[in-house]
Each structure stands twice: as structure tokens, then as C-alpha cells.
Enzyme design. Sequence first.
Site, PDB file in Angstrom:
ATOM      1  N   HIS A   1      94.915   3.857  -8.440  1.00 34.52           N
ATOM      2  CA  HIS A   1      95.728   3.919  -7.230  1.00 34.52           C
ATOM      3  C   HIS A   1      95.508   2.712  -6.321  1.00 34.52           C
ATOM      4  CE1 HIS A   1      95.943   7.950  -8.798  1.00 34.52           C
ATOM      5  NE2 HIS A   1      94.629   8.110  -8.623  1.00 34.52           N
TER       6      HIS A   1
ATOM      7  N   TYR B   1      89.977  19.017 -13.969  1.00 32.53           N
ATOM      8  CA  TYR B   1      89.801  18.092 -15.099  1.00 32.53           C
ATOM      9  C   TYR B   1      89.374  18.781 -16.388  1.00 32.53           C
ATOM     10  CZ  TYR B   1      90.050  14.639 -11.354  1.00 32.53           C
ATOM     11  OH  TYR B   1      90.464  13.886 -10.283  1.00 32.53           O
TER      12      TYR B   1
ATOM     13  N   HIS C   1      95.987  10.163 -17.836  1.00 33.13           N
ATOM     14  CA  HIS C   1      95.263  10.959 -16.843  1.00 33.13           C
ATOM     15  C   HIS C   1      95.115  12.386 -17.340  1.00 33.13           C
ATOM     16  CE1 HIS C   1      95.554   7.776 -13.916  1.00 33.13           C
ATOM     17  NE2 HIS C   1      96.823   7.643 -14.257  1.00 33.13           N
TER      18      HIS C   1
HETATM   19  C1  DQA Z   1      92.287  10.794 -13.016  1.00 36.54           C
HETATM   20  C2  DQA Z   1      93.130  10.996 -11.739  1.00 36.54           C
HETATM   21  C3  DQA Z   1      92.603  10.117 -10.618  1.00 36.54           C
HETATM   22  O1  DQA Z   1      93.367  10.319  -9.445  1.00 36.54           O
HETATM   23  C4  DQA Z   1      91.170  10.430 -10.302  1.00 36.54           C
HETATM   24  O2  DQA Z   1      90.658   9.528  -9.340  1.00 36.54           O
HETATM   25  C5  DQA Z   1      90.293  10.452 -11.512  1.00 36.54           C
HETATM   26  C6  DQA Z   1      90.813  11.028 -12.756  1.00 36.54           C
HETATM   27  C7  DQA Z   1      92.707  11.783 -14.141  1.00 36.54           C
HETATM   28  O3  DQA Z   1      92.390  11.492 -15.294  1.00 36.54           O
HETATM   29  O4  DQA Z   1      93.321  12.807 -13.859  1.00 36.54           O
HETATM   30  O5  DQA Z   1      89.121  10.100 -11.454  1.00 36.54           O
HETATM   31  O6  DQA Z   1      92.493   9.489 -13.498  1.00 36.54           O
END
Ligand code: DQA
Length: 149
Positions: free
Chosen positions: A81, A22, A101
Site C-alpha cells: 500500500h 489470515y 494476498h
Molecule cells: C496482506 C494484506 C496487507 O494489507 C497486510 O498488510 C498484510 C497481508 C494479505 O496477504 O492479505 O500483511 O498482504
Amino acid sequence: MRIAVLNGPNLNLLGVREPELYGSESLEDIEASVRAKAELRGVEVLWYQTNHEGEFVDLVQGLRGKGQVGGALVNAAGFTHTSIAIRDALLAVQVPFVEVHLSNIFAREPERRVSVLADIAVGIVAGFGGQSYLLAFDALIDHVTSGDR
Ligand code: DQA
């Protein structure tokens, strides 16, 4: 015009949470970048983060009351999801939104490759870290101001 940015669970931990996935920017860093871009584009930003699904639903419902909200960026995080309730709220308010995302959810575990929101979004931006928000922000404003679907 106002654009709302809705952030879901655990995004308050950005910067310390799995930085290899991230990135090292905090949510506050991303907020500051979005606000700087918004100022350039003459747009007001309403910024939210919650760890609670029902509160996320309330935030989506609240977009209806905020008169000038032209659209929203939605990073529902893990709820992306699973949450039919958030999907239903987005369908109810009919505010155009871009799904955002940080990571490329389509290159991750099978359960993350499914989004219950994607087909009702204007579009999706995923995989560019904090930059995903800025790309999505520009695209959303262009979409809303041109009136295209
Ligand atoms: C997310 C991707 C999701 O699968 C995950 O649960 C997150 C962050 C992203 O920004 O990449 O918490 O939304």
C-alpha cells in the site's frame, strides 16, 4: 523454469497473527503446498520472506540475475500500500508477477484498498487465504508459458 515467491513483513507470523483474517496456516505450510504444486508442474521455486523494505527491493533486483526466473508471486504485505521503491524495482526488472494476498484487501480498511503495485502486475489474487498462492501460481505459470499479457 523458476518462479520466485516474495513475501513481505509479518508474513513470517502467519498462523498466529490475526487468524480470523489470515487463516491458521503458517507461511511454512503455504510454502510446502506451493512446492508440492511446483513439483507437479515441473517448476523450481525460490522462496523468500523479509520484514525489511530495502531487502525486498534487493530481492526484486536479484530476480534479474537468476537467469531462469520466469515470473514471481509477490505478497508485499503492508508495503503493497505504500512502497514506491518496490514498485520501481518491479518496473526495473520487468519480471512478470502476480500480486497475492491472503485477505481481500478491497473489502478492508480504505488504506488497504490501495495497491501501488496492482497496475503493473499481470493480475491479482486476493481473499482465498493460503489458497491465493496456489491459484496465483497456476495462473502465473499459464501466463508465462502461453506468452500472453
Ligand atoms: C496482506 C494484506 C496487507 O494489507 C497486510 O498488510 C498484510 C497481508 C494479505 O496477504 O492479505 O500483511 O498482504
